[in-house]
Scaffold this active site. Structure first.
Site, PDB file in Angstrom:
ATOM      1  CG  HIS A   1     123.954  79.536  77.797  1.00  4.71           C
ATOM      2  ND1 HIS A   1     124.835  78.911  76.938  1.00  4.71           N
ATOM      3  CD2 HIS A   1     123.887  80.848  77.387  1.00  4.71           C
ATOM      4  CE1 HIS A   1     125.286  79.775  76.051  1.00  4.71           C
ATOM      5  NE2 HIS A   1     124.735  80.952  76.302  1.00  4.71           N
TER       6      HIS A   1
ATOM      7  CD  GLU B   1     110.647  77.135  57.834  1.00  4.38           C
ATOM      8  OE1 GLU B   1     110.876  75.917  57.619  1.00  4.38           O
ATOM      9  OE2 GLU B   1     111.270  77.793  58.690  1.00  4.38           O
TER      10      GLU B   1
ATOM     11  CG  HIS C   1     124.737  85.715  71.363  1.00  4.89           C
ATOM     12  ND1 HIS C   1     125.788  86.169  72.130  1.00  4.89           N
ATOM     13  CD2 HIS C   1     124.281  84.589  71.988  1.00  4.89           C
ATOM     14  CE1 HIS C   1     125.964  85.369  73.177  1.00  4.89           C
ATOM     15  NE2 HIS C   1     125.066  84.403  73.101  1.00  4.89           N
TER      16      HIS C   1
ATOM     17  CG  HIS D   1     116.096  78.598  57.103  1.00  7.18           C
ATOM     18  ND1 HIS D   1     117.463  78.763  57.181  1.00  7.18           N
ATOM     19  CD2 HIS D   1     115.832  77.436  57.771  1.00  7.18           C
ATOM     20  CE1 HIS D   1     118.001  77.763  57.859  1.00  7.18           C
ATOM     21  NE2 HIS D   1     117.029  76.952  58.216  1.00  7.18           N
TER      22      HIS D   1
ATOM     23  CG  HIS E   1     118.456  71.582  63.218  1.00  6.77           C
ATOM     24  ND1 HIS E   1     118.235  72.899  62.843  1.00  6.77           N
ATOM     25  CD2 HIS E   1     118.484  70.877  62.067  1.00  6.77           C
ATOM     26  CE1 HIS E   1     118.125  72.971  61.531  1.00  6.77           C
ATOM     27  NE2 HIS E   1     118.283  71.762  61.029  1.00  6.77           N
TER      28      HIS E   1
END
Length: 312
Positions: free
Chosen positions: A213, A59, A275, A62, A123
């Site tokens: 999806h 975290e 991906h 990032h 987001h």
């Protein structure tokens, strides 16, 4: 000066790609709460080596990457607005900074007030727009158009509409894929669309999200392939369209393959990140096509102008 702008452009694109992948990594590893409810620091301070957990490290890394990337993006936006005299430069510079701010604020809000999967999926979509705008700025900086025949490109009205709708639809598919991740629906449907000898019955929200999806992704595959075929029939003389469509189809096949392997390997982190990276590149290519689309004069307008000149 352009030499330095090009260096900044490369660093901005690379850093924003790491930001996108970093966000996916945070979600995949469950590290969103690694720094508690504190932002931008970790629990109100820098990470202490005596109190490091994998989640906290991911975290914090990032957030650090986002901060560094933000600096590059702002510098690129300012320098390109001053030195790159193209019609789209200031608009793209504004979009890159605006969506960077929105992205950061949404991340901060998620940390401090909790994470709603539907908001967090958005987001990821915001980060797509931020990356795409930076990529387009970089292409303008490197004068990508001059290396091909983009300035002579003429696109018909139907094709222009198709490309716009395709791009918007792709963005919606990206949102649905991000929702799969944030809803924890990656393994909700190991097979699709059949199971136990018949159609799958959807019993949970995770199964519904995953089924939706995959259905949207199937439509996208058919849509992109048909668009590429139409471009092959009518626009293959334009190198910029040829290479863009080939890139799009190749990336799409990579995206499908990585998606299948992600499920087959039980949500392998490697395939999951691939991906996410590939769909980021797909949206980047589509964004460039939309840029070309916005510049191109339609065939109908050119014919009208020729007719007016002839009559005049």
């Amino acid at each position: 000066m352009k030499k330095y702008i090009k260096i900044i452009a490369i660093l901005a694109v690379i850093s924003m790609a790491f930001v996108v992948l970093g966000g996916a990594l945070v979600t995949k590893t469950g590290s969103a709460d690694g720094c508690g409810r504190s932002w931008p620091l970790c629990e109100g301070e820098l990470v202490q080596l005596s109190d490091v957990t994998p989640e906290k490290l991911i975290e914090f890394a990032h957030r650090a990457t986002t901060m560094i990337g933000s600096i590059f993006v702002v510098v690129l936006a300012i320098m390109s607005s001053i030195y790159i005299k193209r019609r789209e430069t200031k608009l793209l510079a504004s979009i890159s900074v605006l969506f960077l701010i929105i992205q950061a604020l949404m991340g901060a809000a998620a940390v401090m007030w909790g994470q709603n999967p539907y908001i967090m999926a958005l987001h990821f979509g915001i980060s797509m727009i931020s990356f795409a705008s930076v990529l387009l700025l970089a292409l303008l900086v490197f004068e990508f158009d001059y290396k091909f025949d983009a300035k002579e490109l003429v696109i018909g009205k139907k094709m222009k509409r198709n490309l716009y709708f395709l791009s918007f639809y792709t963005y919606f598919v990206i949102y649905s894929g991000a929702l799969v991740r944030h809803e924890g629906a990656g393994l909700a449907l190991p097979v699709w669309p059949f199971g136990n000898g018949g159609f799958i019955s959807l019993e949970t929200i995770q199964q519904l999200v995953q089924f939706g999806h995959r259905s949207l992704a199937l439509i996208l595959f058919v849509w992109i392939c048909s668009t590429a075929y139409f471009a092959y029939k009518h626009y293959w003389n334009y190198r910029v369209i040829k290479y863009s469509m080939i890139s799009l189809v190749v990336l799409l096949l990579m995206q499908i393959t990585s998606g299948i392997l992600t499920v087959a390997t039980g949500l392998s982190l490697t395939f999951s990140l691939i991906h996410s990276l590939v769909i980021t590149l797909i949206f980047g290519v589509l964004s460039y096509i939309m840029l070309l689309n916005s510049r191109s004069k339609s065939v109908e307008k050119m014919l009208d102008n020729k007719e007016m000149k002839r009559v005049g």
